[in-house]
Motif scaffolding. Sequence first.
Motif, PDB file in Angstrom:
ATOM      1  N   LEU A  82     -13.533   4.569  -0.459  1.00 11.02           N
ATOM      2  CA  LEU A  82     -12.331   4.462  -1.473  1.00 11.02           C
ATOM      3  C   LEU A  82     -11.570   2.971  -1.567  1.00 11.02           C
ATOM      4  O   LEU A  82     -11.244   2.700  -2.382  1.00 11.02           O
ATOM      5  N   THR A  83     -11.113   2.584  -0.226  1.00  6.83           N
ATOM      6  CA  THR A  83     -10.586   1.342  -0.265  1.00  6.83           C
ATOM      7  C   THR A  83     -11.194   0.255  -0.643  1.00  6.83           C
ATOM      8  O   THR A  83     -10.475  -0.344  -1.780  1.00  6.83           O
ATOM      9  N   GLU A  84     -12.399   0.283  -0.562  1.00  3.29           N
ATOM     10  CA  GLU A  84     -13.387  -0.769  -0.649  1.00  3.29           C
ATOM     11  C   GLU A  84     -13.613  -0.690  -2.396  1.00  3.29           C
ATOM     12  O   GLU A  84     -13.436  -1.814  -3.113  1.00  3.29           O
ATOM     13  N   LEU A  85     -13.763   0.689  -2.987  1.00  5.64           N
ATOM     14  CA  LEU A  85     -13.999   0.682  -4.357  1.00  5.64           C
ATOM     15  C   LEU A  85     -12.761   0.035  -5.020  1.00  5.64           C
ATOM     16  O   LEU A  85     -12.666  -0.634  -6.177  1.00  5.64           O
ATOM     17  N   MET A  86     -11.437   0.366  -4.473  1.00 13.16           N
ATOM     18  CA  MET A  86     -10.167  -0.295  -5.427  1.00 13.16           C
ATOM     19  C   MET A  86      -9.679  -1.759  -4.983  1.00 13.16           C
ATOM     20  O   MET A  86      -8.796  -2.180  -5.440  1.00 13.16           O
ATOM     21  N   GLY A  87     -11.012  -2.529  -4.236  1.00 13.21           N
ATOM     22  CA  GLY A  87     -10.770  -3.831  -3.946  1.00 13.21           C
ATOM     23  C   GLY A  87     -10.509  -4.292  -2.405  1.00 13.21           C
ATOM     24  O   GLY A  87     -10.308  -5.435  -2.338  1.00 13.21           O
ATOM     25  N   GLY A  88     -10.408  -3.262  -1.742  1.00 12.02           N
ATOM     26  CA  GLY A  88     -10.258  -3.525  -0.150  1.00 12.02           C
ATOM     27  C   GLY A  88      -8.971  -4.231   0.230  1.00 12.02           C
ATOM     28  O   GLY A  88      -8.038  -3.351   0.126  1.00 12.02           O
ATOM     29  N   ASP A  89      -8.710  -5.467   0.248  1.00 13.67           N
ATOM     30  CA  ASP A  89      -7.476  -5.848   0.717  1.00 13.67           C
ATOM     31  C   ASP A  89      -6.604  -6.048  -0.466  1.00 13.67           C
ATOM     32  O   ASP A  89      -6.987  -6.128  -1.698  1.00 13.67           O
ATOM     33  N   GLN A  90      -5.378  -6.097  -0.219  1.00 14.17           N
ATOM     34  CA  GLN A  90      -4.084  -6.087  -1.280  1.00 14.17           C
ATOM     35  C   GLN A  90      -4.616  -7.662  -1.550  1.00 14.17           C
ATOM     36  O   GLN A  90      -4.663  -8.696  -0.939  1.00 14.17           O
ATOM     37  N   SER A  91      -4.415  -7.832  -3.210  1.00 16.38           N
ATOM     38  CA  SER A  91      -4.511  -9.145  -3.681  1.00 16.38           C
ATOM     39  C   SER A  91      -3.325  -9.918  -4.178  1.00 16.38           C
ATOM     40  O   SER A  91      -2.658  -9.402  -4.677  1.00 16.38           O
ATOM     41  N   PRO A  92      -2.966 -10.806  -3.208  1.00 14.25           N
ATOM     42  CA  PRO A  92      -1.520 -11.567  -3.503  1.00 14.25           C
ATOM     43  C   PRO A  92      -1.634 -12.371  -4.750  1.00 14.25           C
ATOM     44  O   PRO A  92      -2.688 -12.505  -5.349  1.00 14.25           O
ATOM     45  N   ILE A 246      -2.853  -5.592 -14.091  1.00 12.42           N
ATOM     46  CA  ILE A 246      -1.877  -4.777 -13.690  1.00 12.42           C
ATOM     47  C   ILE A 246      -1.998  -3.536 -14.504  1.00 12.42           C
ATOM     48  O   ILE A 246      -2.033  -3.304 -15.773  1.00 12.42           O
ATOM     49  N   LEU A 247      -2.059  -2.289 -13.748  1.00 10.00           N
ATOM     50  CA  LEU A 247      -2.333  -1.054 -14.404  1.00 10.00           C
ATOM     51  C   LEU A 247      -1.001  -0.292 -14.508  1.00 10.00           C
ATOM     52  O   LEU A 247      -0.305  -0.009 -13.499  1.00 10.00           O
ATOM     53  N   THR A 248      -0.300  -0.156 -15.803  1.00 10.31           N
ATOM     54  CA  THR A 248       0.780   0.461 -16.054  1.00 10.31           C
ATOM     55  C   THR A 248       0.581   2.038 -16.413  1.00 10.31           C
ATOM     56  O   THR A 248      -0.480   2.442 -16.563  1.00 10.31           O
ATOM     57  N   LYS A 249       1.749   2.663 -16.351  1.00  7.78           N
ATOM     58  CA  LYS A 249       2.090   4.049 -16.423  1.00  7.78           C
ATOM     59  C   LYS A 249       1.186   4.901 -15.706  1.00  7.78           C
ATOM     60  O   LYS A 249       0.686   6.115 -15.965  1.00  7.78           O
ATOM     61  N   LEU A 250       0.848   4.364 -14.390  1.00 10.52           N
ATOM     62  CA  LEU A 250       0.257   5.033 -13.345  1.00 10.52           C
ATOM     63  C   LEU A 250       1.056   6.461 -13.053  1.00 10.52           C
ATOM     64  O   LEU A 250       0.574   7.469 -12.653  1.00 10.52           O
ATOM     65  N   ILE A 262     -11.970   0.345 -12.290  1.00  9.74           N
ATOM     66  CA  ILE A 262     -11.774  -1.093 -12.885  1.00  9.74           C
ATOM     67  C   ILE A 262     -12.292  -2.161 -12.131  1.00  9.74           C
ATOM     68  O   ILE A 262     -12.772  -3.084 -12.380  1.00  9.74           O
ATOM     69  N   ARG A 263     -11.849  -2.127 -10.852  1.00 14.81           N
ATOM     70  CA  ARG A 263     -12.163  -3.175  -9.752  1.00 14.81           C
ATOM     71  C   ARG A 263     -13.905  -3.465  -9.719  1.00 14.81           C
ATOM     72  O   ARG A 263     -14.294  -4.462 -10.010  1.00 14.81           O
ATOM     73  N   SER A 264     -14.216  -2.211  -9.631  1.00 14.03           N
ATOM     74  CA  SER A 264     -16.113  -2.449  -9.698  1.00 14.03           C
ATOM     75  C   SER A 264     -16.715  -2.425 -11.219  1.00 14.03           C
ATOM     76  O   SER A 264     -17.652  -3.306 -10.954  1.00 14.03           O
ATOM     77  N   LYS A 268     -12.442  -7.593 -11.178  1.00 17.76           N
ATOM     78  CA  LYS A 268     -11.080  -8.316 -10.973  1.00 17.76           C
ATOM     79  C   LYS A 268     -10.086  -7.267 -10.230  1.00 17.76           C
ATOM     80  O   LYS A 268     -10.254  -6.009 -10.469  1.00 17.76           O
ATOM     81  N   PRO A 269      -9.415  -7.630  -9.366  1.00 17.89           N
ATOM     82  CA  PRO A 269      -8.484  -6.845  -8.603  1.00 17.89           C
ATOM     83  C   PRO A 269      -7.444  -6.278  -9.436  1.00 17.89           C
ATOM     84  O   PRO A 269      -6.843  -7.087 -10.275  1.00 17.89           O
ATOM     85  N   ILE A 270      -6.904  -5.210  -8.866  1.00 15.44           N
ATOM     86  CA  ILE A 270      -5.778  -4.727  -9.525  1.00 15.44           C
ATOM     87  C   ILE A 270      -4.728  -5.225  -8.532  1.00 15.44           C
ATOM     88  O   ILE A 270      -4.677  -5.133  -7.636  1.00 15.44           O
ATOM     89  N   LYS A 271      -3.707  -5.923  -9.172  1.00 12.34           N
ATOM     90  CA  LYS A 271      -2.662  -6.639  -8.559  1.00 12.34           C
ATOM     91  C   LYS A 271      -1.298  -5.913  -8.120  1.00 12.34           C
ATOM     92  O   LYS A 271      -0.733  -5.732  -7.277  1.00 12.34           O
ATOM     93  N   PHE A 272      -0.965  -5.214  -9.283  1.00 14.32           N
ATOM     94  CA  PHE A 272       0.071  -4.256  -9.563  1.00 14.32           C
ATOM     95  C   PHE A 272      -0.055  -2.905 -10.310  1.00 14.32           C
ATOM     96  O   PHE A 272      -0.935  -2.872 -11.047  1.00 14.32           O
ATOM     97  N   VAL A 273       0.791  -2.192  -9.814  1.00 16.43           N
ATOM     98  CA  VAL A 273       0.835  -0.800 -10.622  1.00 16.43           C
ATOM     99  C   VAL A 273       2.076  -0.598 -11.343  1.00 16.43           C
ATOM    100  O   VAL A 273       3.310  -0.582 -10.349  1.00 16.43           O
ATOM    101  N   GLY A 274       2.324  -0.286 -12.486  1.00 20.15           N
ATOM    102  CA  GLY A 274       3.557   0.316 -12.954  1.00 20.15           C
ATOM    103  C   GLY A 274       3.719   1.557 -12.775  1.00 20.15           C
ATOM    104  O   GLY A 274       2.958   2.396 -13.100  1.00 20.15           O
TER     105      GLY A 274
END
Length: 443
Positions: A82-92, A246-250, A262-264, A268-274
């Motif tokens: 699941l972690t890998e699916l969402m991009g693995g490490d946090q993307s700065p 940036i994924l808003t309205k989560l 999205i990542r897969s 492109k990584p999700i960097k922030f969530v609203g």
Amino acid sequence: AFEGLAERLQGTIQRIKGKGKVSEADVKEMMREVRFALIEADVNLKVVKEFVKKVSERAVGADVMKSLTPGQQVIKIVKDELTELMGGDQSPIQFANKPPTVIMMVGLQGAGKTTTTGKLANILRKKYNRNPLLVAADIYRPAAIQQLQTIGKQLSFPVFSLGTDVSPVEIVRQALEKAKEDHNDVVIIDTAGRLHIDEALMQELKDIRALKEPDEVFLVVDSMTGQDAVNVAQNFNETVGITGVILTKLDGDTRGGAALSIRSVAQKPIKFVGMGEKMDALEAFHPERMASRILGMGDMLSLIEKAQENVDEEKAKELEEKFRTQSFTFDDFIDQLNQVKKMGPLEDIIKMLPGAGKIKGLENAKVDEKQMGRMEAIIYAMTPQEKTTPSIINSSRKKRISKGSGTSIQDVNRLLKQFEDMKKMMKQMTNMQQGQKGKKKMK
Ligand code: GDP
Ligand code: MG
């Protein structure tokens, strides 16, 4: 987000957790449920297939079967994947070597670009000590410029605008000069959106890009639009090119399909969530923490970070000391209530606690803020001695307190119990916090 998925997966996990042996049939059965849970969460079908395949392959592997806790092992694999699916490490955030760092916000109308421009500027100032200039490059709706100006005023950020008659490219060109003059080390460009993706919009965004290559092109998408958000991400990445999402309205998205796909799909990584409409409701996206949350393992790290952001350091240290020495009183309890209030809605906080998903009804429970007021009233009705030594509160004292605070004896009893529970929980949290720190160091 993820309520349905979390519930399903946690149910499956409970069943497999304690198993001394996991057969291939067990894994198959679990994968069926995982698959169903993901589809129900509106995850892209291709993504579901690949995910289940990967987890199955690893789960029926020799390592798991030979392990002493195969159930736990399978859960760990699901979490890892699941972690890998969402991009693995946090993307700065990528900053320019030579300022200003240019960040372009793109996306469809109503996705949250303008709002997120303000939120992002806030994070850049608070966490990175930067001094951003906001640029109003959405010239098609006069209200859009005004909206950005209002946000700028509210947060005290300069907003660069040339009205609606100058082209977006020219606005950005002049804004970059202005940033140099005023020593703004970040420039955030709020661009126009359309209801749908169209050629003219894409061209305009490409023209702005061509002026000076941005360090980040953030696609802002509304998570509540589910798989549409995923398609939009793929499309923008292929035409304009983006560096992150940036994924808003989560906060309003109960399914979580976009976050998981999205990542897969868009690569492109999700960097922030609203997480809300307020200007502090933007969070860095941590795939591993999100995976933990989905699997009901809680998200202590985010909780601790949130606490650190909002809680007065000195006070927190004082409290920790009090917990350790068992000298925590009702006066501290009031202090603590006030600190907690600053962290945001209680139900959001509780959701991050490990195992919170298992508490029946919690997902729908609105923690009653009114009750917090009642608690305060009860504490104020106590004598100083009662506050420091609650054990002396006998039934006649309870009567007096309930009368004095306009509450019932049950309310008083409940608070006394909560006080004890809180003492216990805080003790656990301090222990866990120390555990987390230890783990981090070991890495
Ligand atoms: P834009 O057209 O892309 O610039 O979108 P806006 O920034 O104007 O946002 C559209 C609406 O979405 C506004 O009402 C925002 O308050 C709301 N919004 C943006 N982000 C979030 C979020 O993370 N959560 C919630 N609940 N609302 C949001
Ligand atoms: Mg806008």
